[in-house]
Design a protein around this motif. Structure first.
Motif, PDB file in Angstrom:
ATOM      1  N   LYS A  83       0.765  -0.661  -0.097  1.00 16.07           N
ATOM      2  CA  LYS A  83      -0.172   0.095   0.343  1.00 16.07           C
ATOM      3  C   LYS A  83       0.644   0.991  -0.198  1.00 16.07           C
ATOM      4  N   TYR A  84       0.309   2.331  -0.406  1.00 14.98           N
ATOM      5  CA  TYR A  84       0.723   3.816  -0.433  1.00 14.98           C
ATOM      6  C   TYR A  84       0.712   4.100   1.001  1.00 14.98           C
ATOM      7  N   PRO A  85       1.346   4.717   1.009  1.00 15.34           N
ATOM      8  CA  PRO A  85       1.233   6.246   2.753  1.00 15.34           C
ATOM      9  C   PRO A  85      -0.540   6.561   2.304  1.00 15.34           C
ATOM     10  N   HIS A  86      -0.726   7.291   1.412  1.00 16.47           N
ATOM     11  CA  HIS A  86      -1.874   7.814   1.559  1.00 16.47           C
ATOM     12  C   HIS A  86      -3.685   6.891   1.320  1.00 16.47           C
ATOM     13  N   GLU A  87      -2.890   5.499   1.375  1.00 15.91           N
ATOM     14  CA  GLU A  87      -4.244   4.882   1.432  1.00 15.91           C
ATOM     15  C   GLU A  87      -4.352   4.314   3.275  1.00 15.91           C
ATOM     16  N   LEU A  88      -3.218   4.830   4.193  1.00 17.29           N
ATOM     17  CA  LEU A  88      -3.686   4.472   5.092  1.00 17.29           C
ATOM     18  C   LEU A  88      -4.054   5.526   6.276  1.00 17.29           C
ATOM     19  N   SER A  89      -4.703   5.273   7.586  1.00 17.56           N
ATOM     20  CA  SER A  89      -5.076   6.171   8.492  1.00 17.56           C
ATOM     21  C   SER A  89      -3.820   6.378   9.028  1.00 17.56           C
ATOM     22  N   GLY A  90      -3.569   8.147   9.912  1.00 19.19           N
ATOM     23  CA  GLY A  90      -2.937   8.208  10.455  1.00 19.19           C
ATOM     24  C   GLY A  90      -2.023   7.404  11.557  1.00 19.19           C
ATOM     25  N   GLY A  91      -3.408   6.676  12.206  1.00 23.90           N
ATOM     26  CA  GLY A  91      -2.632   5.391  13.079  1.00 23.90           C
ATOM     27  C   GLY A  91      -1.504   4.616  12.043  1.00 23.90           C
ATOM     28  N   MET A  92      -2.092   4.293  11.185  1.00 26.06           N
ATOM     29  CA  MET A  92      -1.216   3.106  10.011  1.00 26.06           C
ATOM     30  C   MET A  92       0.203   4.089   9.918  1.00 26.06           C
ATOM     31  N   ARG A  93       0.092   5.339   9.227  1.00 22.51           N
ATOM     32  CA  ARG A  93       1.238   5.901   8.743  1.00 22.51           C
ATOM     33  C   ARG A  93       1.890   5.809   9.602  1.00 22.51           C
ATOM     34  N   GLN A  94       1.411   6.089  11.175  1.00 23.28           N
ATOM     35  CA  GLN A  94       2.826   6.169  12.270  1.00 23.28           C
ATOM     36  C   GLN A  94       3.444   4.536  12.417  1.00 23.28           C
ATOM     37  N   ARG A  95       2.528   4.226  11.777  1.00 27.72           N
ATOM     38  CA  ARG A  95       3.598   2.115  12.484  1.00 27.72           C
ATOM     39  C   ARG A  95       4.274   2.185  11.295  1.00 27.72           C
ATOM     40  N   VAL A  96       3.724   2.650  10.268  1.00 26.37           N
ATOM     41  CA  VAL A  96       5.313   2.879   9.740  1.00 26.37           C
ATOM     42  C   VAL A  96       6.728   3.262   9.825  1.00 26.37           C
ATOM     43  N   GLY A  97       6.561   4.353  10.326  1.00 25.21           N
ATOM     44  CA  GLY A  97       7.055   5.495  10.676  1.00 25.21           C
ATOM     45  C   GLY A  97       8.225   4.582  11.993  1.00 25.21           C
ATOM     46  N   ILE A  98       7.349   3.959  12.694  1.00 26.55           N
ATOM     47  CA  ILE A  98       8.500   2.955  13.610  1.00 26.55           C
ATOM     48  C   ILE A  98       8.047   2.044  13.637  1.00 26.55           C
ATOM     49  N   ALA A  99       8.407   1.523  12.246  1.00 26.44           N
ATOM     50  CA  ALA A  99       8.679  -0.205  11.971  1.00 26.44           C
ATOM     51  C   ALA A  99       9.745   0.740  11.461  1.00 26.44           C
ATOM     52  N   ARG A 100      10.228   1.146  10.660  1.00 27.17           N
ATOM     53  CA  ARG A 100      10.916   1.837   9.619  1.00 27.17           C
ATOM     54  C   ARG A 100      12.186   2.136  11.317  1.00 27.17           C
ATOM     55  N   ALA A 101      11.745   3.038  11.592  1.00 26.83           N
ATOM     56  CA  ALA A 101      12.932   3.330  12.649  1.00 26.83           C
ATOM     57  C   ALA A 101      13.721   1.673  13.165  1.00 26.83           C
ATOM     58  N   PHE A 102      12.577   0.773  13.696  1.00 20.91           N
ATOM     59  CA  PHE A 102      12.861   0.145  14.546  1.00 20.91           C
ATOM     60  C   PHE A 102      13.839  -1.421  13.741  1.00 20.91           C
ATOM     61  N   SER A 103      13.710  -0.912  11.972  1.00 20.46           N
ATOM     62  CA  SER A 103      14.597  -1.692  11.145  1.00 20.46           C
ATOM     63  C   SER A 103      16.415  -1.185  11.214  1.00 20.46           C
ATOM     64  N   VAL A 104      16.138  -0.154  11.487  1.00 24.83           N
ATOM     65  CA  VAL A 104      17.634   0.077  10.853  1.00 24.83           C
ATOM     66  C   VAL A 104      18.438  -0.510  12.824  1.00 24.83           C
TER      67      VAL A 104
END
Ligand SMILES: Nc1ncnc2c1ncn2[C@@H]1O[C@H](COP(=O)(O)OP(=O)(O)OP(=O)(O)O)[C@@H](O)[C@H]1O
Ligand SMILES: Nc1ncnc2c1ncn2[C@@H]1O[C@H](COP(=O)(O)OP(=O)(O)OP(=O)(O)O)[C@@H](O)[C@H]1O
Ligand SMILES: [Mg+2]
Ligand SMILES: [Mg+2]
Lengths: 268, 280, 300, 250, 268
Positions: A144-165
């Protein structure tokens, strides 16, 4: 507020230095004529979640960005694992208030972006990204692209990105402020589980006293501009209890009340 | 292209209207659903007004719509229109291509570097606001009258637009995305290639579209002011021998071609460059 | 009603005598209004569409095609052009065989001359490009952008001054054809006969004056305060220009003879279709005013 | 840009370019570029001439009339398009088409409809400026926050009151921005109209100077015109800023 | 949620009809294919503060706007003081989530705008406006423009405007959502004082459970789309107590927990 040596900080300093992963030494920051921060000294313990709390404009974001190496301090030092740093480094990862997702990239690419910059090969990158996407509960949303997600889901993507490094320190600037109240509450509970599981050091900025008390091991109260440390509070709440138990715990309510009494003078 | 296809849709849907409702209701229903219905309505209104004005006639030099259409078809069939466009498009395409490469390059440089901004931004701001048409004749003194001069005229009009839009695009890149890249220790090069340029792409492309619109103006000025070639030649030649219908047909065709080109570009832009706008 | 004249050029020293003649017509009570337009064909278009009463130019092609009844009624000048080549590349007409030349515009007198000379010399050009404005072609020659073209007398003088010896002017046989003429709608001509006659008379007398004494052009400029902001360079250009142009000024306004010459010339150039012998003067010219004026002031 | 810690205003680079121009002009590289100093002094001579003053008057008159028409027609039409779907449907196509069409090709046609001389130039100015004014006025009206209109309804405002007291004022910043861009386009229109059809005003002077290779005056005139365009837009921008201030940061 | 006749509503209905100022009867609302509200029946008592609470998109805003007369219902009736209404009226005033202040007008004019539309003469208008500006704690800001105020101050202007037309019913759609947490808390306390003092009927929409429980006499829980009344709760909290007492009151905490348990299933 006029007291630079905070009330409860004393009983803390002894242990803190022993295992401080982040040390903030005499940090001052001016933006032109505006003095944003004055003489900040703090230590952040490994594996703990520390929250910065304070009235609007007191310099919380500024301090977090200085620690992240995104904004240079006017004077003072930041040490990570004892070493002075002047820019961003692999041991720190930032989670942005506005998510900072690339709108042209899928969830998978967004989560793997930190690794992509490091030159990790694609297969490996996708494996790690998928793992953390699952971790934050977004499995199935990889393409999915970010615009297809709700605010909460977008922030989870941000957190997953931080975890993955795989950084040791996660810096979160009001991560839930763009998420609606009920999802936010859910998110707080999930965050506590993640903290438990990932065993990282979290530095958290929020405006919400309840949120701060609910999730933090330690709360740093900043005074209004120029930001200084006015108080350090350790809620000492038993996190193994169920959320509703925590939220009606006397200690929890006392700390919330104490902080509110300290901050309400700065509200309009 | 899609304009030509609309009348079919009208008749098809209009004819298939359910028996119980009146024609007016069917049309109203259709108007609500199809934007193209209004395209047809406004085109038809203009063409009718034109036809009537031509029949009155308001002037010997004002042909009717049907005469103009006939002239257009004639020119299309007798093989004067296509070669004329081939000639007009040469300076246009070269000029826009040069402006695009140079303009996006300069614009990005200005967006990234304060020094480049200081040095160049005011020049392009002045050039964009200025009536460049006045300078087009000067080009002939240096570059004569050939392709080079016309290409240069196109560049003079298109470049400032593209430069300023590219510059704006880079300056308006989401700062927290740049911070995000920095926080993951992205190099400056990675920052530019993976964040700044992709994030700026929609605005860059919009700038390109404006640049092409300016380029069309430039090439028409060049063909009317420097030497008449291509469509400009059709306009001046037919005017000089009083073939006014042909002249109008040439004028109308260039306006239509530019409009369709720009609409197609916009379609491509939304279709391929904006994942967030694609599925709407 | 004012007499609206559409002039397809800007006012320069080369049109000084015309401007003076218009002033004289004004003195005699004709309310002349001149509009300067970008090009001859716009001026012609203005007359066709009724935006102007009288146009200035050489509209033979237009006269043959247009539906409106437009007629020429006075010849103002004859073609005075100088084919010129860059001597680095060409020396004479024969060298232009298979080469490119630049002329004013499609169907113009300049194209006709070049075409005529090609026929006479038995050569063919590879391509004819259209470069409106003699001064633009002059500039292009000096810049080296054009190697063979045709310029007017002031262009000739500039070339001789700026780069003596670099350009050669090719020989031209007798060319007698209208360069610029006055034309109008027949309706206008018949309804405003008196005004038109005053205009024609003013022009012919002025022409005769300048032909008799080319230096009088400068005097005319001062008398009527024409071109007040001309630079010294431009003023200095007046005498030499008229010294060269005066002998060729048509003193009798063209008329039937000029029309016949034009038919020959413009059928060759392609501006007119058909056989020169088949074309009728009355389809192109309205001689009423001219004949009336000539009857009054005599021919020269 | 900052140099030695001092912030240098952006527009100062124009002075630098003027200097470069002067040097190139002095080196006599090409007759097209006379030294800046010569251009400036020619400029002073120029403004003293009658023909410049007349040309300025003619140009200004065409420009002002054309712009007045463009604003007078464009703003109401844009507002109507923003308010009424049907008007939007009927005019939308043309406005969007003409805002970026090569209008220069259309100019020769205008003469037939609008006559010689100034009228055609006025119409050219109008056609160059009006579309963007329409589009911006439309955008301004369309982006009036719906809550502001609901607020008006809630407190019992009539449709007319909502229109005059809320919609118009709310759209003002966009309308002004449209007028600013329209002004710049209008300047281009006046020049194109003057050199493509009727050679009057500045068009005549441009033609005259470029034909007689009088480059000093040519550039002086160009600079005057450019400066006028810049000043005009700066003037509106200043006004816009005041409105923005009073309309708040939106 | 599946229970249309709410648990606690029964013990309520008897008294409610006696002094219901707003009655909602069988309201349904469709937006094209979307069914936003289905069969809403509610009564709002004079002088009480009722909150609408529910997951995002359940139709809270829609219901409030239907009551305000800003959006027409697909079917059903709204009665105010027993009379059926179909459009906005002077007895109702709306407070908007985004404040809906006119950016070009001063605070004084904004607050007096409702009166201006009614044709109240300027002097009178200013007198009333100034009174309510003082009431919401903004004295001294009369000549400021909205952009010079913080979010919390802007919302106070919106509330003062609603008060100044002297409507009986105030409809507030998430009035504090654009205000930061700490100011929001302060604001809630101020709101309670205003409710006390002005004795108006308030209809309040919020996402925050704590906020709802803290300020409301009655809470209406709506189910997800199509919105229906799923539960009506009366917190029955002693509002004369100090804020911190209220916030640690057992009844308060129980209600918060109860509502949270009802709503958490709808969070992502
Ligand atoms: N780039 C900047 N330039 C100038 N001043 C700045 C800049 N960034 C922040 N400031 C100022 O520094 C002070 C601290 O800002 P900062 O964003 O760190 O506050 P904050 O505590 O994060 O506020 P909030 O709670 O509103 O997020 C503010 O007064 C702000 O105006
Ligand atoms: N103008 C409209 N046109 C079409 N659908 C609408 C419109 N307004 C609202 N809706 C739909 O109706 C439903 C209810 O919307 P409403 O705004 O009332 O919800 P809400 O409870 O206020 O949500 P939130 O908590 O996000 O403010 C939503 O699903 C929404 O998508
Ligand atoms: Mg912040
Ligand atoms: Mg809502």
């Amino acid at each position: 507020m006029a007291n630079p040596m905070p009330a409860r900080a004393a009983d803390q300093s002894g242990t803190a230095t022993s295992d401080a992963i982040v040390e903030v030494r005499d940090i001052c920051k001016r933006y032109g004529d505006i003095e944003a921060l004055r003489g900040i000294n703090l230590e952040f313990e490994r594996g703990k979640l520390t929250t910065l709390l304070g009235p609007s404009g007191c310099g919380k974001t500024t301090l977090l960005k200085i620690i992240a190496g995104l904004v240079p301090a006017t004077s003072g030092q930041i040490r990570i694992n004892g070493k002075v740093v002047t820019g961003p480094g692999p041991e720190r990862a930032f989670v942005f208030q506005d998510f900072a997702l690339m709108p042209w990239a899928t969830v998978l690419r967004n989560v793997g972006f930190g690794l992509e910059l490091k030159g990790v090969p694609q297969a490996e990158r996708h494996r790690i990204a998928k793992h953390y996407i699952g971790e934050v509960g977004l499995s199935g949303f990889e393409e999915k692209y970010p615009h297809e997600l709700s605010g909460g889901m977008r922030q989870r993507v941000g957190i997953a990105r931080a975890f993955s490094v795989n950084a040791d320190v996660l810096l979160l600037d009001e991560p839930f402020s763009a998420v609606d109240e009920q999802n936010r509450r859910k998110f707080q509970e999930d965050l506590l589980q993640l903290v438990e599981k990932e065993r990282k050091t979290f530095l958290f900025v929020t405006h919400s006293i309840e949120e701060a008390v609910y999730v933090s091991d330690r709360i740093v109260l900043l005074s209004p501009r120029p930001g200084r440390v006015s108080q350090i509070i350790e809620p000492n709440i038993d996190r193994s209890a169920a959320p509703d138990v925590i939220r009606r715990d006397k200690g929890y309510l006392d700390v919330v009340e104490e902080i509110w009494q300290g901050l309400r003078q700065y509200a309009e | 292209m899609h304009m030509a296809a609309t009348p079919h849709k009208v008749s098809a849907t209009g004819g298939a209207g359910s028996g119980s409702s009146t024609i007016v209701e069917t049309l109203a229903e259709f108007a609500r659903r199809r934007k193209s219905f209004w395209v047809v309505v406004s085109l038809a209104t203009l063409f009718t007004a034109w036809e009537i004005a031509g029949r009155v006639p308001i002037s010997f030099a004002f042909p009717t719509f049907l005469e103009t259409l006939a002239a257009l078809i004639e020119m299309a069939l007798d093989g004067t229109l296509l070669p004329a466009y081939a000639i007009t498009f040469q300076p246009l395409v070269i000029g826009v291509a040069v402006s695009a490469v140079l303009g996006i390059g300069l614009g990005i440089a200005m967006g990234l570097s304060d020094k480049a901004e200081w040095l160049l931004a005011p020049v392009f701001i002045v050039l964009q606001a200025a009536p460049m048409a006045a300078l087009v004749p000067l080009v002939t003194f240096v570059y004569g009258i050939g392709l080079v001069a016309k290409t240069l005229a196109v560049i003079m009009l298109a470049l400032p637009v593209i430069v300023l839009n590219s510059y704006k695009a880079v300056r308006h890149v989401n700062p927290s995305l740049v911070d995000m890249c920095r926080s993951f220790q992205g190099t400056r090069l990675q920052q530019i290639s993976k964040i700044i340029i992709p994030d700026a792409t929609p605005v860059l492309f919009a700038g390109l579209r404006l640049g092409i619109a300016a380029g069309f103006i430039g090439v028409m000025l060049a063909e009317l002011l420097i030497t008449p070639t291509g469509i400009g030649d059709l306009i001046t030649y037919h005017r000089s021998i009083a073939n006014y219908a042909h002249m109008y047909a040439a004028v109308a065709s260039i306006i239509a071609v530019s409009t369709i080109t720009l609409a197609a570009l916009q379609y491509i832009e939304v279709r391929f460059l904006r994942p967030e706008k694609r599925r709407k | 009603d004012p007499m609206r004249i559409a002039f397809g050029d800007i006012a320069t020293v080369e049109s000084l005598h015309l401007l003076a003649a218009l002033e004289r017509a004004k003195e005699k009570g004709v309310d002349v209004q001149v509009t300067f337009l970008k090009s001859e064909d716009i001026a012609a278009q203005a007359v066709v569409s009724g935006q102007a009463d009288i146009g200035i130019g050489g509209p033979y092609a237009l006269l043959q095609k247009v539906k409106a009844p437009i007629r020429i009624f006075l010849q103002l000048s004859k073609l005075q052009f100088y084919p010129v080549v860059n001597t680095e590349f060409y020396k004479e007409w024969k060298d232009l065989n298979g080469q490119e030349v630049a002329v004013h515009s499609r169907g113009s007198g300049t194209e006709a001359i070049m075409q005529l000379m090609a026929d006479k010399n038995g050569i063919a050009y590879s391509n004819i490009s259209y470069v409106p404005g003699a001064e633009v072609r002059t500039g292009a020659l000096l810049q080296g952008n054009v190697k063979a073209t045709i310029v007017d007398s002031s262009g000739k003088r500039i070339l001789e001054k700026e780069a003596p010896g670099k350009f050669a002017f090719l020989p031209l046989g007798e060319v007698a054809a209208t360069d610029e003429a006055l034309f109008a709608n027949t309706d206008y001509l018949s309804k405003n006969q008196k005004d038109v006659e005053i205009l024609v008379e003013s022009i012919l007398t002025t022409w005769r004056e300048v032909a008799a004494d080319p230096t009088s052009a400068v005097a005319l400029r001062e008398k009527y305060k024409l071109l007040p902001d001309a630079t010294p360079d431009m003023v200095a250009d007046i005498d030499p220009y008229f010294a060269e142009a005066a002998p060729a000024l048509p003193l009798n306004g063209g008329g039937e003879d000029a029309a016949k010459d034009d038919f020959d010339f413009y059928t060759i150039s392609g501006a007119l279709e058909g056989n020169a012998a088949d074309l009728k003067v009355e389809d192109f010219w309205d001689l009423t005013a001219l004949n009336a004026v000539l009857a009054k002031i005599g021919t020269k | 840009m900052k140099l030695f810690g001092i912030k240098i205003p952006m527009m100062t680079s124009l002075l630098f370019w003027a200097l470069v121009w002067e040097v190139v002009g002095r080196m006599d590289v090409i007759f097209l570029i006379p030294p800046m100093s010569a251009i400036v002094s020619a400029g002073f001579d120029l403004v003293a001439t009658n023909s410049w003053q007349n040309a300025s008057l003619v140009t200004l008159r065409s420009f002002v009339v054309g712009m007045a028409l463009a604003i007078g027609v464009g703003v109401p039409l844009g507002i109507a398009m923003g308010r009424f779907k049907i008007v939007d449907n009927i005019f939308g196509l043309w406005v969007n088409m003409f805002v970026s069409a090569p209008l220069s090709a259309l100019v020769p046609v205008l003469m037939i409809l609008f006559g010689l001389g100034e009228t055609t130039v006025v119409v050219t100015v109008f056609l160059f400026a009006v579309w963007i004014i329409v589009l911006d006025a439309r955008a301004g009206v369309m982006q009036v926050p719906p809550s502001l209109i609901e607020m008006g309804r809630c407190y019992g405002a009539s449709r007319l009151t909502i229109f005059t007291k809320i919609i118009l004022l709310s759209a003002l910043p966009e309308i002004l921005a449209g007028i600013r861009i329209g002004l710049i386009r209008g300047v281009k229109g006046v020049v194109i109209g003057q050199i493509l059809v009727s050679i009057i005003g500045y068009g005549e002077l441009f033609e005259l100077y470029s034909r007689s290779f009088d480059m000093e005056r040519f550039w002086a005139l160009t600079i005057i015109l450019f400066a006028a365009a810049m000043l005009l837009s700066a003037g509106v921008e200043l006004f816009e800023k005041r409105i923005e201030y009073y309309a708040g940061a939106r």
